[in-house]
Design a protein around this motif. Structure first.
Motif, PDB file in Angstrom:
ATOM      1  N   ASP A  92       0.841  -1.195   0.000  1.00 26.34           N
ATOM      2  CA  ASP A  92       0.000   0.000   0.000  1.00 26.34           C
ATOM      3  C   ASP A  92       0.885   1.258   0.000  1.00 26.34           C
ATOM      4  O   ASP A  92       1.927   1.304   0.634  1.00 26.34           O
ATOM      5  CB  ASP A  92      -0.882  -0.011   1.254  1.00 26.34           C
ATOM      6  CG  ASP A  92      -1.757   1.223   1.291  1.00 26.34           C
ATOM      7  OD1 ASP A  92      -2.788   1.229   0.617  1.00 26.34           O
ATOM      8  OD2 ASP A  92      -1.350   2.201   1.944  1.00 26.34           O
ATOM      9  N   ASN A 111      -5.915  14.516   3.161  1.00 27.49           N
ATOM     10  CA  ASN A 111      -5.341  15.183   1.990  1.00 27.49           C
ATOM     11  C   ASN A 111      -6.058  16.515   1.784  1.00 27.49           C
ATOM     12  O   ASN A 111      -7.142  16.572   1.179  1.00 27.49           O
ATOM     13  CB  ASN A 111      -5.502  14.297   0.748  1.00 27.49           C
ATOM     14  CG  ASN A 111      -4.817  14.938  -0.471  1.00 27.49           C
ATOM     15  OD1 ASN A 111      -4.568  16.148  -0.477  1.00 27.49           O
ATOM     16  ND2 ASN A 111      -4.533  14.146  -1.472  1.00 27.49           N
ATOM     17  N   TYR A 162       0.509  14.248   7.048  1.00 24.22           N
ATOM     18  CA  TYR A 162      -0.073  13.399   6.013  1.00 24.22           C
ATOM     19  C   TYR A 162       1.031  12.904   5.088  1.00 24.22           C
ATOM     20  O   TYR A 162       1.604  13.668   4.333  1.00 24.22           O
ATOM     21  CB  TYR A 162      -1.133  14.171   5.206  1.00 24.22           C
ATOM     22  CG  TYR A 162      -1.962  13.301   4.288  1.00 24.22           C
ATOM     23  CD1 TYR A 162      -1.790  13.334   2.909  1.00 24.22           C
ATOM     24  CD2 TYR A 162      -2.927  12.434   4.800  1.00 24.22           C
ATOM     25  CE1 TYR A 162      -2.547  12.536   2.070  1.00 24.22           C
ATOM     26  CE2 TYR A 162      -3.702  11.634   3.961  1.00 24.22           C
ATOM     27  CZ  TYR A 162      -3.506  11.686   2.596  1.00 24.22           C
ATOM     28  OH  TYR A 162      -4.247  10.890   1.757  1.00 24.22           O
ATOM     29  N   GLY A 217       0.559  10.295   2.961  1.00 22.28           N
ATOM     30  CA  GLY A 217      -0.022   9.832   1.698  1.00 22.28           C
ATOM     31  C   GLY A 217       0.226   8.342   1.516  1.00 22.28           C
ATOM     32  O   GLY A 217       0.037   7.786   0.436  1.00 22.28           O
ATOM     33  N   LEU A 274      -1.106   5.069   3.600  1.00 22.25           N
ATOM     34  CA  LEU A 274      -2.049   4.782   4.693  1.00 22.25           C
ATOM     35  C   LEU A 274      -1.374   4.127   5.887  1.00 22.25           C
ATOM     36  O   LEU A 274      -1.597   4.534   7.036  1.00 22.25           O
ATOM     37  CB  LEU A 274      -3.171   3.894   4.151  1.00 22.25           C
ATOM     38  CG  LEU A 274      -4.208   3.382   5.147  1.00 22.25           C
ATOM     39  CD1 LEU A 274      -4.907   4.511   5.868  1.00 22.25           C
ATOM     40  CD2 LEU A 274      -5.223   2.481   4.421  1.00 22.25           C
ATOM     41  N   TYR A 317     -10.210   9.722   5.335  1.00 18.32           N
ATOM     42  CA  TYR A 317     -10.339   9.730   3.888  1.00 18.32           C
ATOM     43  C   TYR A 317     -11.839   9.673   3.595  1.00 18.32           C
ATOM     44  O   TYR A 317     -12.405   8.604   3.378  1.00 18.32           O
ATOM     45  CB  TYR A 317      -9.588   8.599   3.190  1.00 18.32           C
ATOM     46  CG  TYR A 317      -9.194   9.026   1.782  1.00 18.32           C
ATOM     47  CD1 TYR A 317     -10.152   9.210   0.794  1.00 18.32           C
ATOM     48  CD2 TYR A 317      -7.882   9.315   1.471  1.00 18.32           C
ATOM     49  CE1 TYR A 317      -9.821   9.668  -0.463  1.00 18.32           C
ATOM     50  CE2 TYR A 317      -7.514   9.759   0.215  1.00 18.32           C
ATOM     51  CZ  TYR A 317      -8.499   9.955  -0.753  1.00 18.32           C
ATOM     52  OH  TYR A 317      -8.157  10.421  -2.009  1.00 18.32           O
ATOM     53  N   LYS A 373     -11.945   6.521  -1.297  1.00 13.68           N
ATOM     54  CA  LYS A 373     -10.938   5.847  -2.120  1.00 13.68           C
ATOM     55  C   LYS A 373     -10.511   4.495  -1.544  1.00 13.68           C
ATOM     56  O   LYS A 373     -10.171   3.587  -2.292  1.00 13.68           O
ATOM     57  CB  LYS A 373      -9.704   6.751  -2.223  1.00 13.68           C
ATOM     58  CG  LYS A 373      -8.502   6.097  -2.873  1.00 13.68           C
ATOM     59  CD  LYS A 373      -7.307   7.032  -2.948  1.00 13.68           C
ATOM     60  CE  LYS A 373      -6.153   6.404  -3.695  1.00 13.68           C
ATOM     61  NZ  LYS A 373      -4.977   7.292  -3.770  1.00 13.68           N
TER      62      LYS A 373
HETATM   63  P1  P6P Z   1      -4.387  10.499  -1.908  1.00 14.69           P
HETATM   64  C1  P6P Z   1      -2.007   5.212  -1.498  1.00 14.69           C
HETATM   65  O1  P6P Z   1      -2.246   5.324  -2.905  1.00 14.69           O
HETATM   66  C2  P6P Z   1      -3.371   5.125  -0.820  1.00 14.69           C
HETATM   67  O2  P6P Z   1      -4.061   4.021  -1.267  1.00 14.69           O
HETATM   68  C3  P6P Z   1      -3.179   5.089   0.681  1.00 14.69           C
HETATM   69  O3  P6P Z   1      -2.011   4.448   1.056  1.00 14.69           O
HETATM   70  C4  P6P Z   1      -3.159   6.547   1.065  1.00 14.69           C
HETATM   71  O4  P6P Z   1      -3.651   6.796   2.371  1.00 14.69           O
HETATM   72  C5  P6P Z   1      -4.093   7.164   0.036  1.00 14.69           C
HETATM   73  O5  P6P Z   1      -4.100   6.299  -1.102  1.00 14.69           O
HETATM   74  C6  P6P Z   1      -3.612   8.510  -0.404  1.00 14.69           C
HETATM   75  O6  P6P Z   1      -4.552   8.996  -1.332  1.00 14.69           O
HETATM   76  O7  P6P Z   1      -5.657  10.708  -2.729  1.00 14.69           O
HETATM   77  O8  P6P Z   1      -4.328  11.412  -0.714  1.00 14.69           O
HETATM   78  O9  P6P Z   1      -3.131  10.495  -2.717  1.00 14.69           O
END
Ligand code: P6P
Length: 350
Positions: free
Chosen positions: A118, A210, A242, A244, A246, A262, A272
């Motif tokens: 991830d 974000n 943050y 980015g 998870l 999120y 997402k």
């Molecule tokens: P955004 C990484 O692509 C992920 O799946 C997670 O690890 C992370 O929290 C999220 O998307 C970040 O998304 O839209 O902020 O780039």
């Protein structure tokens, strides 16, 4: 004098001794995942040197460009767990459908759902990434596992965990008797117990979201963020962190206290993140550590998954902070009922 060294395997065997009727299958499954994690950790550390950075010129079931390490981590995890004899079915973020066992492979009583790497879009920039996994006991009686064995509510998870490949590699898991963290000692190739019985502070001073998506947030989320940043908040204003990724954001908040959000928005009311192998396992861990995990309207634990890659909004972390987020969203929903024409925010999803 080094403190008493307890490896992950020793910890699992000790836990097994205290579990009436335990066959050793669970111990074997977690040990197998840990072996895969050690190899992934090695590949993540070497990524810049072995030309496995960058994209794999392929995309996954969600249309997301796969990184070479994504593909490697997925293939590695599938290979080791499918022949373990502990599973009847596997689901991966990188695969469109459930993965059936190879012909002749022994079937076991568990299912495994995982996100093999991830945050992988961050790999090329040396930002922490992670593996997330969720374990259920099968509900069908025998033979190859089915989607029914995988699509179970988070509250019925047998165990959940993640590995964060950061400044060190840490394996965190819970089987319902506390959340425990193990740090990889690469000199001996063992995960050593470093964070026994992790508890999340009831209220934190960190929020993770974000903010680039602010234009899409509902008024309730915007009001809650303003509250988090205000001096009136009990415990004082929060600071923003943050990554980015998870797993990196979740791990920091699990230890230090804080809230990760999120949320859904008008375009994507379910946000997402995926329920089966992101929200559900992290919700299990958060609540085992005294925290809370919600869509903003319902506890993640109570959601009945309807599809392997189903997305859900996720608000997770310190118990009091998540409660307060839910209050702001309840107030927004009540206001929308009183004056429907004025409702602007994201609809109340799952
Ligand atoms: P955004 C990484 O692509 C992920 O799946 C997670 O690890 C992370 O929290 C999220 O998307 C970040 O998304 O839209 O902020 O780039």
């Amino acid at each position: 004098m080094e403190s008493h060294l307890v490896t992950l395997e020793q910890h699992l065997i000790e836990e097994q001794r205290h579990t009436p009727g335990a066959s050793g299958d669970f111990t074997g499954l977690i040990t197998t995942i840990a072996v895969a994690a050690k190899v992934i950790a090695r590949e993540v550390r070497r990524a810049g040197l072995t030309n496995i950075l960058g994209s794999a010129d392929s995309s996954n079931t969600h249309g997301e460009t796969q990184q070479k390490l994504d593909v490697l981590a997925n293939e590695l995890l599938c290979r080791v767990v499918l022949h373990s004899g502990h599973l009847c079915a596997v689901a991966s973020e990188e695969l469109p459908d459930l993965l059936e066992l190879p012909p002749g492979a022994p079937t076991g009583k568990y299912t495994l759902a995982f996100d093999p790497l991830d945050g992988s879009s961050n790999i090329d920039y040396n930002v922490s990434v992670g593996t997330i996994f969720s374990v259920h006991r099968r509900v069908t009686s025998s033979g190859p596992g089915t989607e029914r064995d995988l699509l179970q509510p988070a509250s019925r998870q047998v165990a959940a965990g993640y590995v964060v490949y950061g400044s060190s590699t840490i394996f965190v898991y819970s089987a319902g008797t506390g959340v425990h963290g193990f740090t990889l000692d690469p000199t001996i190739g063992e995960f050593i117990l470093s964070h026994p019985y992790i508890r999340t502070p009831p209220r934190g001073r960190i929020y993770s979201i974000n903010e680039g998506n602010t234009g899409k947030f509902s008024p309730g989320i915007c009001a809650f963020l303003d509250y988090l940043r205000s001096a009136e908040r009990p415990g004082g204003p929060c600071t923003a962190r943050y990554v980015g990724s998870l797993v990196a954001d979740f791990h920091r908040n699990l230890l230090a206290g804080g809230i990760f959000l999120y949320p859904g928005d008008r375009k994507n009311p379910n946000g997402k993140l995926r329920l089966l192998y992101e929200a559900a396992p992290l919700a299990f861990l958060a609540e085992e550590a005294g925290g809370r995990a919600s869509t903003g309207y319902r506890r993640i634990a109570h959601l009945e998954p309807e599809a392997l890659h189903q997305r859900v909004p996720l608000i997770i972390g310190s118990r009091e902070d998540v409660y307060e987020a839910e209050q702001f969203l309840r107030q927004e929903a009540a206001a929308a009922e009183r004056a429907p024409g004025l409702a602007v925010g994201g609809s109340a999803p799952a």
